[in-house]
Enzyme design. Sequence first.
Site, PDB file in Angstrom:
ATOM      1  N   GLU A  69       4.407  -4.151  12.328  1.00  0.00           N
ATOM      2  CA  GLU A  69       3.456  -3.054  12.134  1.00  0.00           C
ATOM      3  C   GLU A  69       2.284  -3.646  11.373  1.00  0.00           C
ATOM      4  OE1 GLU A  69       3.430  -0.010  13.309  1.00  0.00           O
ATOM      5  OE2 GLU A  69       1.496   0.007  12.328  1.00  0.00           O
ATOM      6  N   GLU A  93       8.174   2.949  14.158  1.00  0.00           N
ATOM      7  CA  GLU A  93       8.980   3.357  13.011  1.00  0.00           C
ATOM      8  C   GLU A  93       9.086   4.870  13.009  1.00  0.00           C
ATOM      9  OE1 GLU A  93       6.864   0.927   9.670  1.00  0.00           O
ATOM     10  OE2 GLU A  93       9.017   0.537   9.641  1.00  0.00           O
ATOM     11  N   ASN A 125       0.810  -1.228   0.000  1.00  0.00           N
ATOM     12  CA  ASN A 125       0.000   0.000   0.000  1.00  0.00           C
ATOM     13  C   ASN A 125       0.844   1.278   0.000  1.00  0.00           C
ATOM     14  OD1 ASN A 125       0.800  -0.328   2.671  1.00  0.00           O
ATOM     15  ND2 ASN A 125      -1.118   0.418   3.519  1.00  0.00           N
ATOM     16  N   CYS A 184      -3.236   1.167   6.786  1.00  0.00           N
ATOM     17  CA  CYS A 184      -3.414   0.672   8.168  1.00  0.00           C
ATOM     18  C   CYS A 184      -4.050   1.755   9.007  1.00  0.00           C
ATOM     19  CB  CYS A 184      -2.124   0.294   8.847  1.00  0.00           C
ATOM     20  SG  CYS A 184      -0.753  -0.007   7.833  1.00  0.00           S
TER      21      CYS A 184
HETATM   22  C1  UN1 Z   1       0.156   2.588   6.276  1.00  0.00           C
HETATM   23  O1  UN1 Z   1      -1.029   2.661   6.029  1.00  0.00           O
HETATM   24  O2  UN1 Z   1       0.723   1.477   6.362  1.00  0.00           O
HETATM   25  O3  UN1 Z   1      -0.278   8.205   8.119  1.00  0.00           O
HETATM   26  C2  UN1 Z   1       1.046   3.751   6.438  1.00  0.00           C
HETATM   27  C3  UN1 Z   1      -0.479   7.736   6.999  1.00  0.00           C
HETATM   28  C4  UN1 Z   1       0.697   7.547   6.075  1.00  0.00           C
HETATM   29  C5  UN1 Z   1       1.314   6.211   6.310  1.00  0.00           C
HETATM   30  C6  UN1 Z   1       0.351   5.063   6.278  1.00  0.00           C
HETATM   31  N1  UN1 Z   1       1.657   8.592   6.279  1.00  0.00           N
HETATM   32  O4  UN1 Z   1      -1.594   7.405   6.638  1.00  0.00           O
END
Ligand code: UN1
Length: 503
Positions: free
Chosen positions: A255, A469, A157, A289
């Site tokens: 993660e 991270e 993603n 996520c």
């Molecule tokens: C993810 O969805 O794995 O804060 C990371 C955010 C992005 C990173 C998402 N800067 O939605």
Amino acid sequence: MATSAVPKVHKNYINGEWVEARGGRALEDRNPANRAELIGIFPASTQDDVNDAVDAAKAAFRKWRLVPAPKRAEILYRAAETLVKRKEDLARDMTREMGKPLSETRGDVQEAIDMTYYMAGEGRRLSGQTVPSELPNKFAMSVREPLGVVGMITPWNFPMAIPSWKMMPALVCGNTVVIKPATDTPLSTYNLVQILIEAGLPAGVVNIVNGRGPDTGMPLVTHAGVAAVSFTGSTETGHLVNQGCATSFKPCHLEMGGKNIIIVMDDANLELAVEGAVWGGFGTSGQRCTAASRVAVHKKVYKEFLDRFADRVKALKVGDGLDPETEMGPLINQTQLETVMKYVEIGKAEGAKLVTGGHRAESGGLARGWYHEPTIFADVTPKMRIAQEEIFGPVVALIPFASFDEALEIADDVAYGLSASIYTRNVNQAYRAMRDLETGIVYVNAPTIGAEIQLPFGGTKSTGNGHREAGTAAIDFYSEWKTLYIDYSDRLQRAQIDTADLS
Ligand code: UN1
């Protein structure tokens, strides 16, 4: 440059050379917006390839760990400069292999740029502690040591940002890397590594082995020569990675999933909250996520919010991410589309009210790709599966609530703990939410997505395993403390026993 308008046959990158997978097998990388379009062919690696890559990384580590960190950082700095120059081509490649709109893939590349500059800066810090000793004529300090070979498994993603979150801090700390990119989006990782190579990274410091999780990922995780593992992906796979690391006490950063919430209080700026819910829920087709897959709205404003939200979502322009008009692209693959469709059925069966969407999007040429309509369920109750389980698609569950306390309870009553948000103009409520929400990230008057790279990123409960991270938190994972005592008294001084003579 490596960006590919025509499909290309790619190899693994091991010890500074492009080499075929020993088993000779390959995987296709196809455009999720148009399945007929082949982006490239990438190796399907197995244990033998992983062994070669880890051997190369181990050999390279002996020298790389001794390169002064500011010098390691110079390579990162040069790579960041190239990323800036090639941003547009890299974003186009990423949209073609991943599907999200160009505006978002530019953001993904930008996140890699930010991380690479940031970690280049860390090359002149990497600070430890210098503290007084309890004994005279004795010096005490701690320094950071690299771990060795780090194995990395990255998701589709954020195909360039997330590999950069892992590689850049690992490299500046003096580790060497074996990375297995997501099989759906290897090209963007290849492009990033290609830029590191051009920036002067020595042979063996970064190695790519492409392939599937069971054939390539697990051999990497369990390899005795791999000192630590960093994984971003599903909670299900995270369990396997965790178990693979446990037997040898291998440090492992995980993660994983999220079931993030936006809480809309009755005093919120409603227009702003609607805008945030649209972006948080449907940005990246909900495949983050951090996606706001739950929106809990105070009963006093529920009806109005729902109407405005539904209007906005119905108007979202779904299509090929290369079209500048497109606001939402396809899902990454057939499995993801089927998962979304399955959850739509679950939501209906649970008695949630389908407000808009709910089908695969097929009209106007969309059947060529893995498109799904942006979907809203209303009148969702907190225990429904669509309010508890990560869907990873364009499906938002609207949950009504009657009080601030109830909203916090709903927010925290899920297995995950990545990101949460509250829209309110009441400072007391905002501060209580910041204190009480059990997530790794909390937003006030902004959606659940949009983390910046200079602060820790990660979550609690089933989202993570305590590591973070980004920012200096990443440096903590990719380095190990070594504590140094230097006694220049010329006599035996016993800590805790020989107290200093004050006379
Ligand atoms: C993810 O969805 O794995 O804060 C990371 C955010 C992005 C990173 C998402 N800067 O939605």
